[in-house]
Design a protein around this motif. Structure first.
Motif, PDB file in Angstrom:
ATOM      1  N   GLU A   1      -9.439   6.322  -7.574  1.00 11.72           N
ATOM      2  CA  GLU A   1     -10.194   5.071  -7.422  1.00 11.72           C
ATOM      3  C   GLU A   1     -11.698   5.353  -7.357  1.00 11.72           C
ATOM      4  OE1 GLU A   1      -7.267   2.058  -5.009  1.00 11.72           O
ATOM      5  OE2 GLU A   1      -7.913   3.869  -3.956  1.00 11.72           O
TER       6      GLU A   1
ATOM      7  N   THR B   1      -2.067   0.042 -10.339  1.00  7.65           N
ATOM      8  CA  THR B   1      -1.355   1.277  -9.996  1.00  7.65           C
ATOM      9  C   THR B   1      -0.177   1.552 -10.936  1.00  7.65           C
ATOM     10  OG1 THR B   1       0.022   0.036  -8.456  1.00  7.65           O
ATOM     11  CG2 THR B   1      -1.933   1.096  -7.558  1.00  7.65           C
TER      12      THR B   1
ATOM     13  N   SER C   1      -6.777  -2.277  -7.903  1.00  9.74           N
ATOM     14  CA  SER C   1      -6.217  -1.034  -8.442  1.00  9.74           C
ATOM     15  C   SER C   1      -4.926  -1.300  -9.201  1.00  9.74           C
ATOM     16  CB  SER C   1      -5.961  -0.027  -7.314  1.00  9.74           C
ATOM     17  OG  SER C   1      -7.180   0.346  -6.713  1.00  9.74           O
TER      18      SER C   1
ATOM     19  N   SER D   1       2.612  -3.204 -10.724  1.00 11.56           N
ATOM     20  CA  SER D   1       1.259  -2.792 -10.381  1.00 11.56           C
ATOM     21  C   SER D   1       0.746  -3.578  -9.185  1.00 11.56           C
ATOM     22  CB  SER D   1       0.322  -3.017 -11.574  1.00 11.56           C
ATOM     23  OG  SER D   1      -1.022  -3.041 -11.162  1.00 11.56           O
TER      24      SER D   1
ATOM     25  N   ARG E   1      -3.773   6.189  -8.843  1.00  8.04           N
ATOM     26  CA  ARG E   1      -2.740   6.909  -8.101  1.00  8.04           C
ATOM     27  C   ARG E   1      -3.176   7.284  -6.692  1.00  8.04           C
ATOM     28  NH1 ARG E   1       1.188   8.958 -11.674  1.00  8.04           N
ATOM     29  NH2 ARG E   1       0.657   8.642 -13.866  1.00  8.04           N
TER      30      ARG E   1
END
Length: 261
Positions: free
Chosen positions: A179, A135, A133, A147, A174
């Motif tokens: 996701e 982020t 992910s 991230s 987030r």
């Protein structure tokens, strides 16, 4: 009812009990919000009705803490959150994001545990690739936070170099919901089927529910729990578990109300 000066002093003391409750709900609360919470409780003591509410609320907090420490309540609540299934051959291993230590730019323990489990599944040959992910910093309370996915990918490269798994980034992540949406789009675009979903145990029910709501074929494979002993035999472990349990049950309620489960 105590006189006003005594009532204010008692309210200031009782308001201190609100601070652990605030940290249970949101461990990332900074000094400013905590002071604001304490002042709000103290000012509530000006009012006769407000003082009674504060007094009863503090008593309920004390009863809750006693139930967590001295009864099996925590273990029962934890078991209701866990979905752990046997891994199967799949097209993709989805390693859900956990937390970050933004100051030093390192993965928090839950993120490391999830990444470790994802790599374990890859090494065992269950799937040739995994998602990380990518982020945005704001979700950790600091826009400068790196991230999570990029930090995790650097760790994978350091361990395996060019012989490591194929890494697919989920951009601008987030929440668990974003996701799930990103993975749903990815499997439809690339024609993939089964997905192995990796997260920490108490997060697994909400996570698998969010993915299955979108029609993604997922198998939930939980990582280890690095923050406390999942046997929950000691009072210290039961107290450590309280924060993720409260957050997950609130998360389940929120997701259900929004139609995401």
């Amino acid at each position: 009812m105590p006189r006003l000066p005594e009532r204010l002093l008692m309210a200031a003391g009782l308001s201190l009990l609100l601070l652990p409750l605030g940290l249970v709900i949101n461990p990332e609360l900074g000094l400013g919000p905590l002071v604001g919470l304490w002042l709000s409780g103290t000012l509530l003591g000006w009012l006769g009705l407000g003082f009674r509410i504060l007094l009863w609320g503090s008593g309920l907090c004390a009863v809750l803490i006693a139930a967590v420490v001295f009864t099996p309540l925590t273990r029962v609540l934890a078991e209701g959150l866990i979905v752990n299934e046997a891994p199967q051959k799949a097209d993709l291993i989805v390693v859900l994001g956990g937390g970050m230590h933004c100051g030093v730019g390192e993965l928090e323990a839950s993120s490391l545990a999830r990444l470790e489990k994802g790599l374990e599944l890859w090494r065992a040959g269950y799937a040739p690739r995994l998602t990380l992910s990518d982020t945005v910093g704001e979700i950790f309370g600091d826009a400068r936070c790196p991230s999570l996915g990029r930090v995790a990918a650097a760790r994978v490269r350091a361990l395996y170099g060019e012989e490591g798994p194929e890494v697919v980034f989920l951009p601008q992540m987030r929440t668990t919901r974003t996701e799930a949406l990103a993975v749903d789009g990815l499997v439809q675009e690339r024609g993939w089927g089964r997905v192995l979903l990796v997260t920490t145990p108490t997060h697994s029910r909400r996570a698998v529910g969010a993915f299955r709501k979108l029609g993604v074929e997922v198998v939930s494979v939980v990582s280890s729990e690095p923050r406390f002993d999942m046997a929950l035999l000691s009072p210290a472990d039961r107290l450590q578990a309280l924060t993720p349990l409260v957050r997950e049950y609130l998360g389940l309620l929120t997701y259900r109300l929004r139609g995401w489960l």
